[in-house]
Write an enzyme that holds these catalytic residues in place. Structure first.
Site, PDB file in Angstrom:
ATOM      1  N   SER A 203       0.841  -1.200   0.000  1.00  0.00           N
ATOM      2  CA  SER A 203       0.000   0.000   0.000  1.00  0.00           C
ATOM      3  C   SER A 203       0.877   1.250   0.000  1.00  0.00           C
ATOM      4  O   SER A 203       0.553   2.252  -0.625  1.00  0.00           O
ATOM      5  CB  SER A 203      -0.923  -0.005   1.215  1.00  0.00           C
ATOM      6  OG  SER A 203      -0.174   0.165   2.395  1.00  0.00           O
ATOM      7  N   ARG A 207       0.298   3.654  -3.101  1.00  0.00           N
ATOM      8  CA  ARG A 207      -0.336   4.936  -2.812  1.00  0.00           C
ATOM      9  C   ARG A 207       0.428   6.069  -3.507  1.00  0.00           C
ATOM     10  O   ARG A 207      -0.150   6.901  -4.207  1.00  0.00           O
ATOM     11  CB  ARG A 207      -0.356   5.185  -1.312  1.00  0.00           C
ATOM     12  CG  ARG A 207      -0.958   6.533  -0.937  1.00  0.00           C
ATOM     13  CD  ARG A 207      -0.923   6.778   0.553  1.00  0.00           C
ATOM     14  NE  ARG A 207      -1.642   5.753   1.289  1.00  0.00           N
ATOM     15  CZ  ARG A 207      -1.069   4.813   2.013  1.00  0.00           C
ATOM     16  NH1 ARG A 207       0.244   4.761   2.105  1.00  0.00           N
ATOM     17  NH2 ARG A 207      -1.787   3.917   2.651  1.00  0.00           N
ATOM     18  N   ASN A 211      -1.117   8.064  -6.832  1.00  0.00           N
ATOM     19  CA  ASN A 211      -1.369   9.504  -6.789  1.00  0.00           C
ATOM     20  C   ASN A 211      -0.600  10.243  -7.869  1.00  0.00           C
ATOM     21  O   ASN A 211      -1.138  11.097  -8.558  1.00  0.00           O
ATOM     22  CB  ASN A 211      -0.981  10.053  -5.419  1.00  0.00           C
ATOM     23  CG  ASN A 211      -2.117   9.951  -4.442  1.00  0.00           C
ATOM     24  OD1 ASN A 211      -3.069  10.714  -4.506  1.00  0.00           O
ATOM     25  ND2 ASN A 211      -2.042   8.980  -3.561  1.00  0.00           N
TER      26      ASN A 211
END
Lengths: 267, 156
Positions: A203, A207, A211
């Protein structure tokens, strides 16, 4: 006909922008643009900070020293408030992650075509290559290899600290005896804990990657589809993205500290 | 989204940057910051101490001033008292002196008066004798009458 032709150009334009410059084949492929930009930015980080470190004065600091100290103190405070163990590694690690990721994310604000165009020109005039065959992705954090390298480094440190502080037995016990402390549910605990352990680096890297990749994609879309209208829209998206860039760098640093402090605490 | 050897390269770069930062960047900067913080803390403590010292000195100074004023007042008081006693004493002494001088004058005058009286007596006696001599020249022998003369002198 014209529509399909236009769509083709746009999709090939986007495709072109999302393809790395590669060397090698199969697993032994190197994304040289990711490597080059990340290493250049890494050196920008360590050399600029090193210049302060070399002539750091305890008296009145200069402007450059003051701004570097601002970042260092910010990271130091964050580490101190979260990580309570004693480690010489955590704080410099957090600083490196924060500044390096921030610098790499900031590459996103350079107009999407600028550096690839320069690379294309150099390739065309210097080496006689068709600019369409020259690929250049300038934001290293939009490459999963980059973000996974960071998160795997953090993951290795998590395991190292867990084993170092709790011992191998303690680390294993945390994996199988955690939510339900009854022997007949140990297998269930183990699956649960291993998944949650592996989810942390996954994660963490996805992440950051997600993004930045999405942000870059939207810049490319704006650049590819809107014609002259892209100028104000670019500005708006850049202003919004300006929030995401330091935020993602900070989140990556913060989660690194949190994971490492979880790894080095007894439960 | 394809994982390849780039990851290894980035991992090595990451390890190198973290190692470099840990070795050559973090310690001097954080050391300087902490040392400066210590310096500032020391400076603040020193200034606080100085302020307290100043306050103490001011209190001491006012105390001393008050004491000095009290002392001065006492001295002045003493001097005044002493002055008045001196004046009194001198007045007393002057009075007694005057008294003495007057008394002396009186006694001198008295003595002079007595002397003059005595002289006068002698002279009157002699005059009386001379008068009596003249009157009685012919019939009275001076020697025979001298006891009467002496009686007269004593009566004067």
């Amino acid at each position: 006909m014209a529509d399909t032709g236009g769509e083709q150009t746009i999709s090939s334009y986007i495709q072109h922008h999302l393809t790395n410059a590669t060397v090698g084949e199969g697993f032994w492929t190197f994304h040289i643009d990711t490597l080059a930009w990340s290493i250049v930015l890494g050196f920008v980080f360590i050399l600029s900070f090193r210049s302060v470190a070399k002539k750091a004065t305890t008296g009145v600091p200069g402007k450059w020293q003051a701004s570097v100290e601002l970042i260092v103190e910010f990271v130091n405070d964050t580490v101190k408030s979260t990580y309570h163990g004693k480690s010489k590694l955590i704080a410099p690690l957090a600083l490196t992650i924060f500044v390096w990721v921030l610098l790499m994310n900031l590459m996103d604000l350079i107009p999407v075509d600028f550096l690839p165009w320069i690379a294309g020109q150099i390739g065309y005039y210097g080496f006689g290559v068709d600019p369409h065959d020259i690929y250049m992705k300038v934001v290293p954090t939009t490459d999963v290899n980059m973000t996974f390298a960071l998160s795997i480094g953090v993951f290795v440190l998590m395991i190292y600290y867990s084993v170092k502080i709790k011992g191998f037995g303690g680390f294993m016990k945390e994996l199988y005896a955690h939510p339900f402390n009854t022997p007949w549910l140990y297998w269930f605990n183990f699956i649960l804990e291993v998944v949650s352990l592996l989810a942390k680096p996954l994660s963490l890297s996805l992440r950051l990657f997600g993004n930045l990749y999405a942000g870059e994609l939207i810049f490319i879309l704006i650049a590819g589809t809107l014609g002259l209208w892209q100028l104000p829209i670019h500005f708006l998206w850049a202003a919004f993205h300006l929030l995401i860039i330091p935020l993602q760098a900070f989140i990556f640093m913060m989660l690194t500290i949190v994971y490492l402090s979880l790894a080095s605490e007894e439960h | 989204m394809n994982i390849n050897a780039t990851l290894l390269g980035e991992l090595i770069a990451f390890i190198f940057f973290v190692w470099f930062c840990m070795k050559y960047v973090w310690p001097p900067i954080i050391g300087a910051i902490e040392e400066r913080q210590q310096k500032i803390a020391d400076g603040l403590a020193a200034s606080e101490r100085g302020e307290k010292d100043l306050e103490l000195a001011q209190v001491k100074a006012t105390d001393q001033l008050k004491e000095a004023k009290a002392q001065a007042a006492e001295i002045i008081e003493q001097a005044k008292k002493r002055g008045s006693t001196i004046v009194e004493e001198e007045t007393l002494r002057g009075h007694s002196e005057r008294e003495k001088i007057i008394a002396q004058g009186y006694s001198e005058v008295e003595a002079e008066k007595n002397r003059t009286k005595e002289e006068l007596r002698q002279k009157v006696a002699a005059l009386a004798i001379a008068g009596a001599e003249k009157i009685l020249e012919r019939e009275i022998d001076a020697a025979a009458q001298s006891d009467i003369v002496a009686k007269l002198v004593a009566e004067l």
